[in-house]
Design a protein around this motif. Structure first.
Motif, short mmCIF file in Angstrom:
data_model
loop_
_atom_site.label_atom_id
_atom_site.label_comp_id
_atom_site.label_asym_id
_atom_site.label_seq_id
_atom_site.Cartn_x
_atom_site.Cartn_y
_atom_site.Cartn_z
N ILE A 69 0.82 -1.21 0.00
CA ILE A 69 0.00 0.00 0.00
C ILE A 69 0.86 1.26 0.00
O ILE A 69 0.67 2.15 -0.85
N ALA A 70 1.78 1.37 0.92
CA ALA A 70 2.63 2.58 0.97
C ALA A 70 3.46 2.76 -0.29
O ALA A 70 3.50 3.86 -0.84
N PRO A 71 4.13 1.71 -0.80
CA PRO A 71 4.90 1.92 -2.03
C PRO A 71 4.04 2.35 -3.23
O PRO A 71 4.50 3.11 -4.08
N LEU A 72 2.80 1.89 -3.29
CA LEU A 72 1.93 2.26 -4.41
C LEU A 72 1.35 3.67 -4.25
O LEU A 72 1.29 4.44 -5.21
N TYR A 73 0.90 3.98 -3.05
CA TYR A 73 0.13 5.21 -2.86
C TYR A 73 0.86 6.31 -2.11
O TYR A 73 0.41 7.45 -2.09
N ARG A 74 1.99 6.00 -1.51
CA ARG A 74 2.82 6.99 -0.84
C ARG A 74 4.28 6.68 -1.17
O ARG A 74 5.07 6.33 -0.30
N PRO A 75 4.65 6.81 -2.46
CA PRO A 75 5.98 6.36 -2.89
C PRO A 75 7.11 7.27 -2.42
O PRO A 75 6.92 8.44 -2.15
N THR A 76 8.31 6.67 -2.36
CA THR A 76 9.51 7.44 -2.09
C THR A 76 9.88 8.14 -3.40
O THR A 76 9.49 7.68 -4.46
N PRO A 77 10.58 9.19 -3.42
CA PRO A 77 11.21 9.89 -2.31
C PRO A 77 10.30 10.91 -1.63
O PRO A 77 10.69 11.51 -0.63
N LYS A 78 9.10 11.13 -2.15
CA LYS A 78 8.23 12.13 -1.55
C LYS A 78 7.81 11.74 -0.13
O LYS A 78 7.66 12.58 0.74
N TYR A 79 7.59 10.46 0.09
CA TYR A 79 7.16 9.96 1.40
C TYR A 79 8.19 8.99 1.95
O TYR A 79 8.94 8.38 1.20
N LYS A 80 8.19 8.84 3.25
CA LYS A 80 9.00 7.78 3.87
C LYS A 80 8.11 7.05 4.87
O LYS A 80 7.18 7.62 5.44
N ILE A 81 8.40 5.78 5.04
CA ILE A 81 7.64 4.94 5.96
C ILE A 81 8.39 4.92 7.29
O ILE A 81 9.57 4.61 7.33
N VAL A 82 7.68 5.27 8.36
CA VAL A 82 8.27 5.28 9.70
C VAL A 82 7.35 4.55 10.66
O VAL A 82 6.15 4.44 10.43
N TRP A 83 7.93 4.09 11.75
CA TRP A 83 7.16 3.42 12.81
C TRP A 83 6.55 4.48 13.70
O TRP A 83 7.23 5.37 14.19
N ASN A 84 5.25 4.39 13.94
CA ASN A 84 4.55 5.29 14.85
C ASN A 84 4.31 4.52 16.14
O ASN A 84 3.48 3.60 16.18
N GLU A 85 5.03 4.88 17.18
CA GLU A 85 4.96 4.15 18.45
C GLU A 85 3.57 4.25 19.08
O GLU A 85 3.06 3.28 19.63
N GLU A 86 2.96 5.42 18.98
CA GLU A 86 1.64 5.61 19.57
C GLU A 86 0.58 4.73 18.90
O GLU A 86 -0.24 4.10 19.56
N ALA A 87 0.63 4.67 17.57
CA ALA A 87 -0.34 3.86 16.82
C ALA A 87 0.08 2.40 16.73
O ALA A 87 -0.70 1.54 16.34
N LYS A 88 1.35 2.10 17.07
CA LYS A 88 1.90 0.75 16.98
C LYS A 88 1.80 0.19 15.56
O LYS A 88 1.47 -0.98 15.35
N GLN A 89 2.10 1.05 14.59
CA GLN A 89 2.11 0.63 13.20
C GLN A 89 2.94 1.60 12.38
O GLN A 89 3.28 2.67 12.84
N HIS A 90 3.26 1.20 11.16
CA HIS A 90 3.99 2.08 10.26
C HIS A 90 3.04 3.10 9.65
O HIS A 90 1.85 2.81 9.45
N VAL A 91 3.56 4.26 9.36
CA VAL A 91 2.82 5.32 8.68
C VAL A 91 3.71 5.93 7.61
O VAL A 91 4.94 5.85 7.69
N ALA A 92 3.09 6.51 6.61
CA ALA A 92 3.85 7.21 5.57
C ALA A 92 3.75 8.70 5.85
O ALA A 92 2.65 9.23 6.04
N ILE A 93 4.89 9.35 5.90
CA ILE A 93 4.92 10.80 6.15
C ILE A 93 5.70 11.48 5.03
O ILE A 93 6.54 10.84 4.37
N LEU A 94 5.41 12.75 4.83
CA LEU A 94 6.17 13.50 3.84
C LEU A 94 7.63 13.55 4.27
O LEU A 94 7.95 13.77 5.43
N ASP A 95 8.51 13.35 3.31
CA ASP A 95 9.95 13.36 3.57
C ASP A 95 10.48 14.76 3.28
O ASP A 95 10.71 15.10 2.13
N ASN A 96 10.65 15.56 4.32
CA ASN A 96 11.12 16.94 4.17
C ASN A 96 12.61 17.02 4.36
O ASN A 96 13.11 17.50 5.37
N GLN A 97 13.34 16.56 3.41
CA GLN A 97 14.81 16.56 3.52
C GLN A 97 15.37 17.93 3.38
O GLN A 97 15.16 18.75 2.68
#
Length: 106
Positions: free
Chosen positions: A78-106
């Motif tokens: 899902i993330a690679p298809l709909y939130r692809p890199t390099p615009k997004y990165k997948i990170v672990w969200n400790e509060e939600a206990k799951q990975h989320v895709a966030i904008l990659d503001n390099q």
């Protein structure tokens, strides 16, 4: 007490003893097989909607039709298809206990 005389509770207790002793676990499907199956479902929906598979409306329609995904499917498809890199990165969200895709503001 014969087998016919066992109560439902006693039968359940016997089953649970067996399950605990032999650690009966449901077989988890192989993630590669799941990704392949879900991607095929998404491709079919994309074709019906006359949209590219990467269009977010495809996964929304898949969910409306009963499609569900867990964290592993999110990371692998899902993330690679709909939130692809390099615009997004997948990170672990400790509060939600799951990975989320966030904008990659390099």
């Amino acid at each position: 007490m014969s087998k016919k005389d066992k109560t439902t509770g006693e039968e359940f207790e016997n089953f649970m003893s067996f399950a605990i002793n032999y650690k009966v676990k449901p077989k988890k499907p192989n993630i590669k097989q799941v990704v392949k199956r879900v991607r095929k479902e998404l491709e079919e929906i994309a074709k019906e909607l006359n949209l590219p598979i990467e269009n977010i409306e495809v996964v929304k329609e898949w969910c409306r039709q009963g499609g569900r995904f867990d964290d592993e499917l999110f990371v692998n498809l899902i993330a690679p298809l709909y939130r692809p890199t390099p615009k997004y990165k997948i990170v672990w969200n400790e509060e939600a206990k799951q990975h989320v895709a966030i904008l990659d503001n390099q």
